[in-house]
Design a protein around this motif. Structure first.
Motif, PDB file in Angstrom:
ATOM      1  N   PHE A  98       0.694  -1.095  -0.085  1.00  0.00           N
ATOM      2  CA  PHE A  98      -0.142   0.025  -0.072  1.00  0.00           C
ATOM      3  C   PHE A  98       0.910   1.170   0.027  1.00  0.00           C
ATOM      4  CE2 PHE A  98      -2.367  -3.362   2.163  1.00  0.00           C
ATOM      5  CZ  PHE A  98      -3.797  -3.204   1.191  1.00  0.00           C
ATOM      6  N   GLY A  99       1.743   1.229  -0.957  1.00  0.00           N
ATOM      7  CA  GLY A  99       2.663   2.550  -0.933  1.00  0.00           C
ATOM      8  C   GLY A  99       3.892   2.408   0.119  1.00  0.00           C
ATOM      9  N   HIS A 100       4.009   1.610   0.800  1.00  0.00           N
ATOM     10  CA  HIS A 100       4.957   1.496   1.973  1.00  0.00           C
ATOM     11  C   HIS A 100       6.167   0.726   1.757  1.00  0.00           C
ATOM     12  CE1 HIS A 100       2.762   4.550   4.472  1.00  0.00           C
ATOM     13  NE2 HIS A 100       1.626   3.704   4.025  1.00  0.00           N
TER      14      HIS A 100
ATOM     15  N   SER B 253      13.582 -18.660  14.230  1.00  0.00           N
ATOM     16  CA  SER B 253      14.402 -19.681  14.170  1.00  0.00           C
ATOM     17  C   SER B 253      13.775 -20.968  13.968  1.00  0.00           C
ATOM     18  CB  SER B 253      15.509 -19.494  15.241  1.00  0.00           C
ATOM     19  OG  SER B 253      16.073 -18.419  15.456  1.00  0.00           O
ATOM     20  N   TYR B 254      12.657 -21.221  14.545  1.00  0.00           N
ATOM     21  CA  TYR B 254      11.974 -22.522  14.650  1.00  0.00           C
ATOM     22  C   TYR B 254      10.557 -22.449  14.138  1.00  0.00           C
ATOM     23  CZ  TYR B 254      16.058 -23.515  17.661  1.00  0.00           C
ATOM     24  OH  TYR B 254      17.491 -23.359  18.274  1.00  0.00           O
ATOM     25  N   ALA B 255       9.864 -21.624  14.399  1.00  0.00           N
ATOM     26  CA  ALA B 255       8.427 -21.258  14.048  1.00  0.00           C
ATOM     27  C   ALA B 255       8.329 -21.328  12.351  1.00  0.00           C
ATOM     28  CB  ALA B 255       7.768 -20.198  14.527  1.00  0.00           C
ATOM     29  N   LYS B 256       7.389 -22.304  12.060  1.00  0.00           N
ATOM     30  CA  LYS B 256       7.253 -22.582  10.777  1.00  0.00           C
ATOM     31  C   LYS B 256       5.740 -21.873  10.148  1.00  0.00           C
ATOM     32  CE  LYS B 256      11.012 -24.466  10.227  1.00  0.00           C
ATOM     33  NZ  LYS B 256      12.219 -23.950   9.516  1.00  0.00           N
ATOM     34  N   GLU B 257       4.862 -21.615  11.147  1.00  0.00           N
ATOM     35  CA  GLU B 257       3.418 -21.664  10.779  1.00  0.00           C
ATOM     36  C   GLU B 257       3.154 -19.964  10.801  1.00  0.00           C
ATOM     37  OE1 GLU B 257       1.388 -23.934   9.934  1.00  0.00           O
ATOM     38  OE2 GLU B 257       2.853 -25.307  10.275  1.00  0.00           O
ATOM     39  N   TYR B 258       4.058 -19.294  11.028  1.00  0.00           N
ATOM     40  CA  TYR B 258       4.045 -17.504  10.877  1.00  0.00           C
ATOM     41  C   TYR B 258       4.847 -17.130  10.370  1.00  0.00           C
ATOM     42  CZ  TYR B 258       5.724 -16.020  15.065  1.00  0.00           C
ATOM     43  OH  TYR B 258       6.558 -15.679  16.096  1.00  0.00           O
ATOM     44  N   SER B 259       4.684 -15.637   9.734  1.00  0.00           N
ATOM     45  CA  SER B 259       5.669 -14.751   9.432  1.00  0.00           C
ATOM     46  C   SER B 259       5.539 -13.634   9.756  1.00  0.00           C
ATOM     47  CB  SER B 259       6.424 -14.969   8.075  1.00  0.00           C
ATOM     48  OG  SER B 259       5.229 -14.595   7.039  1.00  0.00           O
ATOM     49  N   VAL B 260       6.085 -12.578   9.761  1.00  0.00           N
ATOM     50  CA  VAL B 260       6.075 -11.082  10.086  1.00  0.00           C
ATOM     51  C   VAL B 260       6.929 -10.212   9.362  1.00  0.00           C
ATOM     52  CG1 VAL B 260       5.958  -9.208  11.934  1.00  0.00           C
ATOM     53  CG2 VAL B 260       5.257 -11.621  12.525  1.00  0.00           C
ATOM     54  N   ASP B 261       6.308  -9.314   8.730  1.00  0.00           N
ATOM     55  CA  ASP B 261       7.159  -8.192   7.772  1.00  0.00           C
ATOM     56  C   ASP B 261       6.645  -7.037   8.278  1.00  0.00           C
ATOM     57  OD1 ASP B 261       8.616 -10.159   6.235  1.00  0.00           O
ATOM     58  OD2 ASP B 261       6.915 -10.493   5.110  1.00  0.00           O
ATOM     59  N   TYR B 262       7.677  -6.181   8.875  1.00  0.00           N
ATOM     60  CA  TYR B 262       7.499  -4.738   9.029  1.00  0.00           C
ATOM     61  C   TYR B 262       7.693  -3.855   7.901  1.00  0.00           C
ATOM     62  CZ  TYR B 262       8.548  -6.960  13.537  1.00  0.00           C
ATOM     63  OH  TYR B 262       8.503  -7.696  14.627  1.00  0.00           O
ATOM     64  N   TYR B 263       6.668  -2.812   7.668  1.00  0.00           N
ATOM     65  CA  TYR B 263       6.602  -1.900   6.653  1.00  0.00           C
ATOM     66  C   TYR B 263       6.732  -0.292   7.329  1.00  0.00           C
ATOM     67  CZ  TYR B 263       5.781  -5.561   3.448  1.00  0.00           C
ATOM     68  OH  TYR B 263       5.702  -6.746   2.632  1.00  0.00           O
ATOM     69  N   GLU B 264       7.253   0.595   6.323  1.00  0.00           N
ATOM     70  CA  GLU B 264       7.063   1.849   6.860  1.00  0.00           C
ATOM     71  C   GLU B 264       5.492   2.291   7.061  1.00  0.00           C
ATOM     72  OE1 GLU B 264       9.165   3.914   3.594  1.00  0.00           O
ATOM     73  OE2 GLU B 264      11.160   3.380   4.405  1.00  0.00           O
ATOM     74  N   GLY B 265       5.437   3.288   7.494  1.00  0.00           N
ATOM     75  CA  GLY B 265       4.101   4.063   8.007  1.00  0.00           C
ATOM     76  C   GLY B 265       3.306   3.257   9.017  1.00  0.00           C
ATOM     77  N   GLY B 266       3.904   2.616   9.859  1.00  0.00           N
ATOM     78  CA  GLY B 266       3.180   1.776  10.938  1.00  0.00           C
ATOM     79  C   GLY B 266       2.542   0.680  10.520  1.00  0.00           C
ATOM     80  N   LEU B 267       2.782  -0.008   9.639  1.00  0.00           N
ATOM     81  CA  LEU B 267       2.035  -1.216   8.831  1.00  0.00           C
ATOM     82  C   LEU B 267       2.872  -2.412   9.093  1.00  0.00           C
ATOM     83  CD1 LEU B 267       0.733   1.084   7.288  1.00  0.00           C
ATOM     84  CD2 LEU B 267       0.628  -0.560   5.339  1.00  0.00           C
ATOM     85  N   THR B 268       2.461  -3.603   9.565  1.00  0.00           N
ATOM     86  CA  THR B 268       3.040  -4.842   9.765  1.00  0.00           C
ATOM     87  C   THR B 268       2.304  -5.979   9.247  1.00  0.00           C
ATOM     88  OG1 THR B 268       4.192  -4.187  11.796  1.00  0.00           O
ATOM     89  CG2 THR B 268       3.944  -6.486  11.313  1.00  0.00           C
ATOM     90  N   LEU B 269       2.803  -6.805   8.344  1.00  0.00           N
ATOM     91  CA  LEU B 269       2.159  -7.850   7.548  1.00  0.00           C
ATOM     92  C   LEU B 269       2.347  -9.179   8.247  1.00  0.00           C
ATOM     93  CD1 LEU B 269       0.478  -9.070   5.249  1.00  0.00           C
ATOM     94  CD2 LEU B 269       2.555  -9.118   3.905  1.00  0.00           C
ATOM     95  N   ILE B 270       1.215  -9.792   8.729  1.00  0.00           N
ATOM     96  CA  ILE B 270       1.391 -11.030   9.521  1.00  0.00           C
ATOM     97  C   ILE B 270       0.813 -12.038   8.544  1.00  0.00           C
ATOM     98  CG2 ILE B 270       0.860 -12.412  11.836  1.00  0.00           C
ATOM     99  CD1 ILE B 270       0.530  -9.854  12.903  1.00  0.00           C
TER     100      ILE B 270
END
Length: 398
Positions: free
Chosen positions: A44-46, A55-72
Motif C-alpha cells: 500500500f505504497g509503504h 529460528s524455529y516457528a514455521k506456521e507464521y511470518s512477520v514483515d515490517y513496513y514503513e508507515g506503521g504497517l506490519t504484515l502477519i
C-alpha cells in the motif's frame, strides 16, 4: 555441398532451438515474477523495512513496513496490523487482508494454550473473556482472575455469548484451529465487527517453534523485546540441559526408554505421536522414545493402538508418562491396572515408574525448558535411584 534435405533439417532444428530458448526465457521470467510476489517489498505504497527473525516457528511470518504497517501471515491468512493512530489503507479488506488495529483491550481468548503467552508477557489483564471454564485451567493466575471476575467464562468456543462479547467492547478474538470445526462461530464474530485471529502454534512440531509464538504475542502487545528475552532465556536453559546430558559420564552408553500415553474411555491405548513436540522434549532429556515405528497424521497429538501392539512395542519401557489432558488420571498403580489387566505386565508398571502430568502441559508453552529439566530428573532417578525428585509438572503413581 549440402543437399536440400540437409539444409531443410538444419533450418527446422534452428527454429526448434529458438522456440525452446523462447519458452525457457519466458518460463524463467514467470518464476522470477512469482518469487517477487511471495516477498512483497511494497505494501500500500509503504516499503518493507525488515522481517521478524524466526529460528524455529514455521506456521507464521512477520514483515515490517514503513508507515506503521506490519504484515502477519498465518497459513493462508493475511493480517494487516496497524500501529495506534494509523489509518486503514483503502481497499485493504477488498484485497483479502484482515485488519488489526493497536492497541488491544478486552480480548476474547478461545485458545487456552495462548493464555500462557499473555501471562509471561505480563499482559493477562488485557484478556477479559475466555471459552475455558475455571475447572479446566491449570494456570493459577488465570484461575485467580476468573475467581475475582477480572476474566469471565463466556461459553464454549463453538457457542460463546456473542452479546456479552460485543457489549464488552472486544477488540480481538483469538481462536485455535478447533474453530475450523465451527466456522459459523468465526463468521458470526466477524459479522459483529470483531477481528478473529486463528493461531496455529499447536501445529509446530518443534517445541521451540511452539515457544517462538511468544514473539507474535509480544508484537501484538508492544512487548517485542520482552518476548525475545523470554524465548532466548528458554533456549539457553534447554541448551544447558542438553550440554549437561552430553557431558554426563554416568549417562554414556545408557539407553533408557520412555513412552507418553493414556487409556481412552473405551479402553484403547493412545500413544503420543513420536513427532510431537512433547516427545521431542523427552528425547532432549536423554530418553529414547519407545514407539518410533507408528505412522499417522503428523498433526495428531495421540495415535490409537491395539493393546497387544502397545504391549509388544513398550512392555520393556523404563518410564511411562500418563497424560491426564483427555482422561482423568488414575490415582495410583492399582487404578491404572484396572483400565487393562495387561498393563501389570509392563516393566515400568511393575517397578512403579509411571509418572503423570500434574498440570495441563498444553497450557504451558513457555515452560519448555522447565519441563525438560523435570524429564531429566526422572531420567536420573530411573538411572541412579535415590530420593524421589520433587517435581512441579509431574508426579509418580504409587
Amino acid at each position: 555441398m549440402k543437399t536440400f534435405g540437409e539444409s531443410f533439417r538444419r533450418y527446422i532444428n534452428l527454429i526448434l532451438l529458438m522456440l525452446f530458448m523462447s519458452v525457457s526465457f519466458f518460463a524463467c521470467g514467470k518464476a522470477q515474477k512469482t518469487d517477487k510476489k511471495e516477498k512483497t517489498n511494497e505494501l500500500f505504497g509503504h516499503k518493507i523495512k525488515e522481517s521478524m527473525t524466526l529460528s524455529y516457528a514455521k506456521e507464521y511470518s512477520v514483515d515490517y513496513y514503513e508507515g506503521g504497517l506490519t504484515l502477519i501471515n498465518i497459513g493462508e491468512d493475511k493480517i494487516l496490523l496497524l500501529d495506534e493512530g494509523v489509518e486503514k489503507p483503502s481497499g485493504a479488506e477488498a484485497e483479502g487482508y484482515m485488519i488489526l488495529q493497536k492497541p488491544f483491550d478486552n480480548i476474547y481468548l478461545a485458545s487456552s494454550s495462548s493464555m500462557d503467552y499473555f501471562s509471561a508477557l505480563g499482559e493477562l489483564n488485557k484478556v477479559t473473556m475466555t471459552s475455558t471454564d475455571i475447572d479446566d485451567w491449570s494456570l493459577n493466575e488465570v484461575i485467580t482472575s476468573l475467581q475475582n471476575e477480572e476474566m469471565l467464562y463466556v461459553g464454549k468456543y463453538s457457542a460463546p455469548d456473542y452479546e456479552y462479547i460485543l457489549d464488552e467492547g472486544c477488540s480481538l478474538a483469538i481462536e485455535n484451529t478447533m474453530i475450523y470445526h465451527s466456522p459459523e462461530t468465526k463468521e458470526k464474530l466477524e459479522e459483529l465487527g470483531i477481528p478473529v485471529l486463528v493461531e496455529k502454534s499447536s501445529r509446530e512440531v518443534d517445541p521451540l517453534g511452539r515457544l517462538e509464538w511468544i514473539k507474535l504475542y509480544g508484537l501484538l502487545m508492544d512487548k517485542t523485546e520482552i518476548a525475545e528475552k523470554i524465548f532466548d532465556d528458554e533456549c539457553s536453559k534447554l541448551n544447558a540441559i542438553e550440554e549437561r546430558i552430553k557431558n554426563d559420564d554416568d549417562n554414556s552408553d545408557k539407553n533408557l526408554t520412555a513412552v507418553c500415553f493414556y487409556i481412552t474411555a473405551s479402553g484403547i491405548p493412545s500413544v503420543r505421536n513420536p513427532e510431537d513436540y512433547l516427545t521431542k522434549l523427552v528425547r532432549k532429556a536423554g530418553f529414547k522414545y519407545s514407539i518410533d515405528n507408528i505412522s499417522g497424521n503428523e498433526n495428531k497429538t495421540f495415535i490409537n493402538m491395539q493393546m497387544e501392539q502397545f504391549f509388544a512395542d513398550s512392555c520393556d519401557t523404563d518410564v511411562m508418562i500418563y497424560s491426564a489432558s483427555f482422561e482423568i488420571a488414575p490415582a495410583n498403580i492399582t487404578e491404572l491396572i484396572e483400565k487393562d489387566e495387561m498393563l501389570k505386565e509392563f516393566k515400568a508398571v511393575e517397578e512403579k515408574n509411571v509418572w503423570c502430568y500434574n498440570i495441563d502441559i498444553f497450557q504451558n508453552p513457555t515452560k519448555m525448558a522447565e519441563m525438560t529439566e523435570e524429564f531429566y530428573k526422572i531420567y536420573e532417578f530411573t538411572l541412579n535411584g535415590g530420593d524421589e525428585p520433587e517435581l512441579v509438572y509431574f508426579y509418580r503413581l504409587k
